[in-house]
Design a protein around this motif. Structure first.
Motif, short mmCIF file in Angstrom:
data_model
loop_
_atom_site.label_atom_id
_atom_site.label_comp_id
_atom_site.label_asym_id
_atom_site.label_seq_id
_atom_site.Cartn_x
_atom_site.Cartn_y
_atom_site.Cartn_z
N VAL A 92 -5.38 12.87 90.51
CA VAL A 92 -4.72 11.68 90.97
C VAL A 92 -4.63 10.50 89.83
CG1 VAL A 92 -4.94 9.75 92.81
CG2 VAL A 92 -6.14 11.80 93.09
N ALA A 93 -3.22 10.14 89.76
CA ALA A 93 -3.11 9.11 88.76
C ALA A 93 -2.91 7.89 89.22
CB ALA A 93 -1.85 9.62 87.67
N ILE A 94 -3.57 6.92 89.04
CA ILE A 94 -3.24 5.52 89.81
C ILE A 94 -2.81 4.42 88.88
CG2 ILE A 94 -4.33 3.92 91.11
CD1 ILE A 94 -6.37 5.78 91.89
N GLY A 95 -1.67 3.98 89.08
CA GLY A 95 -0.98 2.74 88.22
C GLY A 95 -0.96 2.88 86.80
N SER A 96 -0.59 4.05 86.29
CA SER A 96 -0.21 4.55 85.02
C SER A 96 1.16 5.02 84.97
CB SER A 96 -1.03 5.90 84.74
OG SER A 96 -0.80 6.33 83.26
N SER A 97 1.67 4.35 83.82
CA SER A 97 3.18 4.37 83.58
C SER A 97 3.61 5.84 82.88
CB SER A 97 3.81 3.40 82.88
OG SER A 97 3.27 3.52 81.33
N ALA A 109 -3.38 24.25 85.66
CA ALA A 109 -4.53 24.90 85.86
C ALA A 109 -4.94 25.28 87.55
CB ALA A 109 -5.69 24.22 85.04
N GLY A 110 -3.62 24.49 88.38
CA GLY A 110 -3.92 24.77 89.67
C GLY A 110 -4.24 23.67 90.64
N ALA A 111 -4.32 22.50 89.84
CA ALA A 111 -4.43 21.34 90.56
C ALA A 111 -3.54 20.72 91.58
CB ALA A 111 -5.41 20.32 89.76
N HIS A 112 -3.79 20.27 92.67
CA HIS A 112 -2.91 19.59 93.43
C HIS A 112 -2.72 18.01 92.85
CE1 HIS A 112 -0.32 18.26 96.72
NE2 HIS A 112 -1.08 17.10 96.89
N CYS A 113 -1.35 17.62 92.38
CA CYS A 113 -1.49 16.50 91.59
C CYS A 113 -0.70 15.27 92.47
CB CYS A 113 -0.46 16.79 90.35
SG CYS A 113 -1.21 17.73 89.29
#
Ligand code: BV8
Length: 225
Positions: free
Chosen positions: A169-174, A190-194
Motif C-alpha cells: 500500500v502506498a499512501i501520500g507518495s507522489s 513478486a505477486g503482491a496486490h498493490c
C-alpha cells in the motif's frame, strides 16, 4: 494473515500541517532542492541546510499525528509482526501515533550525524555547522537525512519485505523519487496486490491494481477499519 508493506510519503503528514514537497506551495517550490537536499548543497552552504532542517524539525515537533497515522498504528496492533511501515518521511508522527519498527528510508529530522566519523546522536532543536561531534570533536555535523545522490537507509531490509508482501500500500507518495517510486513494481512483480491511497493519482498509478482517492485522514481509516 498476509504480510502488508505500507510506503508512506509526505501526503500522510499533510493534514498534520507538515508541508509536502511537490504540491502547490510545496517545499520544493520555495527551496531549491539542489541547495538544501544534496551533499554538494551542504558542502557549499551548511548553515543554509541546517536552517532548512531546523525549521522543519521545529514544525515537526509541534505537529500532531493525524487519523491516518493512528489508523496504521491500530492495524499494526491488530496484526502483530505482519504490518511493516516504510516511510519517505523524516518526521516521527508514525512513532508518536504508536507505530513500531518504522523504516525511515530518507533518514530522520531527530537524528544528527557526523560526516567525518559516522557517529549518530539525537539532534538538538537547532543544529549549527560549528557543532562539534560528541565522538571525534570535528565540526562536521549534519542532519541524519538521505539527500539526493545518497544511498537510502534500510534497503537490505526493504527489498526482502517487498518480495514477501501479499499486499503493498502506498499512501501520500507522489511516486517521483527513486528507489521508493519503484516499490510498487517490485512488490507487484513478486505477486503482491498493490493499492494506492492518495489525494490524487501519483506518477506511478499504472503500477497499482487499485487506487482510492481522497484525504489520508478519511481514506486510510476507511481502508483500515
Ligand atoms: C539513490 C530528503 C542510489 C529528506 C529526499 C532511478 C533509480 C534510483 C535512483 C534514481 C533513479 N532516477 C533518479 C534517481 C536519483 C534520485 C531520484 O529519485 N531523483 C528524482 C528526483 C528523479 N534518487 C536518489 O538520489 C535517492 N538515492 O537513488 O541512491 C540507489 C539506486 C538504486 C537503489 C537504491 C539506491 C535518494 C532519494 C532521497 C532524496 N531525499 N528528501 C527530506 O528533506 O525530507 S526526497 C523528497 O521527496 C522527500 O524526502 C520525500 O520523501 C520524497 C518523495 O516525496 P513525497 O513524499 O512523495 O512527497 P511529494 O510532495 O512529492 O508528494 C506528496 C504526495 O502526497 C502527492 O502524491 C499528493 O497527491 C499527496 N497528498 C497531498 N496531500 C494529501 C495527499 N495524499 C493524501 N492526503 C492528503 N491530504
Amino acid at each position: 494473515m498476509e504480510t502488508i508493506v505500507i510506503l508512506t510519503g509526505a501526503g500522510i503528514s499533510a493534514e498534520s500541517g507538515l508541508g509536502t514537497f511537490r504540491d502547490k506551495d510545496g517545499l520544493w517550490t520555495r527551496y531549491d532542492l539542489n541547495e538544501v537536499a544534496t551533499p554538494d548543497g551542504f558542502a557549499r552552504n551548511p548553515a543554509l541546510v541546517h536552517e532548512f532542517y531546523n525549521a522543519r524539525r521545529a514544525n515537526a515537533r509541534t505537529a500532531k499525528p493525524n487519523a491516518a497515522h493512528e489508523a496504521l498504528a491500530r492495524l499494526q496492533r491488530a496484526w502483530p509482526g505482519k504490518v511493516w511501515i516504510v516511510t519517505q518521511n523524516v518526521d516521527d508522527l508514525h512513532e508518536r501515533a504508536g507505530s513500531t519498527g518504522v523504516l525511515h528510508l530518507h533518514g530522520v529530522l531527530e537524528g544528527a550525524l557526523c560526516a567525518r566519523c559516522g557517529q549518530r546522536w539525537s539532534a538538538p532543536a537547532r543544529m549549527h555547522p560549528a557543532d562539534p561531534c560528541p565522538a571525534c570533536g570535528e565540526a562536521q555535523t549534519r542532519p541524519d537525512i538521505v539527500w539526493f545522490g545518497e544511498y537510502p537507509y534500510h534497503m537490505a531490509e526493504i527489498w526482502p519485505l517487498l518480495r514477501a508482501a501479499d499486499l503493498f500500500v502506498a499512501i501520500g507518495s507522489s511516486g517521483t523519487v527513486y528507489p521508493a517510486a519503484a516499490f510498487a513494481q517490485d512488490a507487484g512483480r513478486a505477486g503482491a496486490h498493490c493499492l494506492e491511497l492518495n489525494a490524487e493519482a501519483s506518477a506511478t498509478a499504472p503500477d497499482f491494481d487499485e487506487i482510492r482517492l481522497g484525504p489520508a485522514t478519511q481514506i486510510v481509516p476507511a481502508w483500515v477499519d
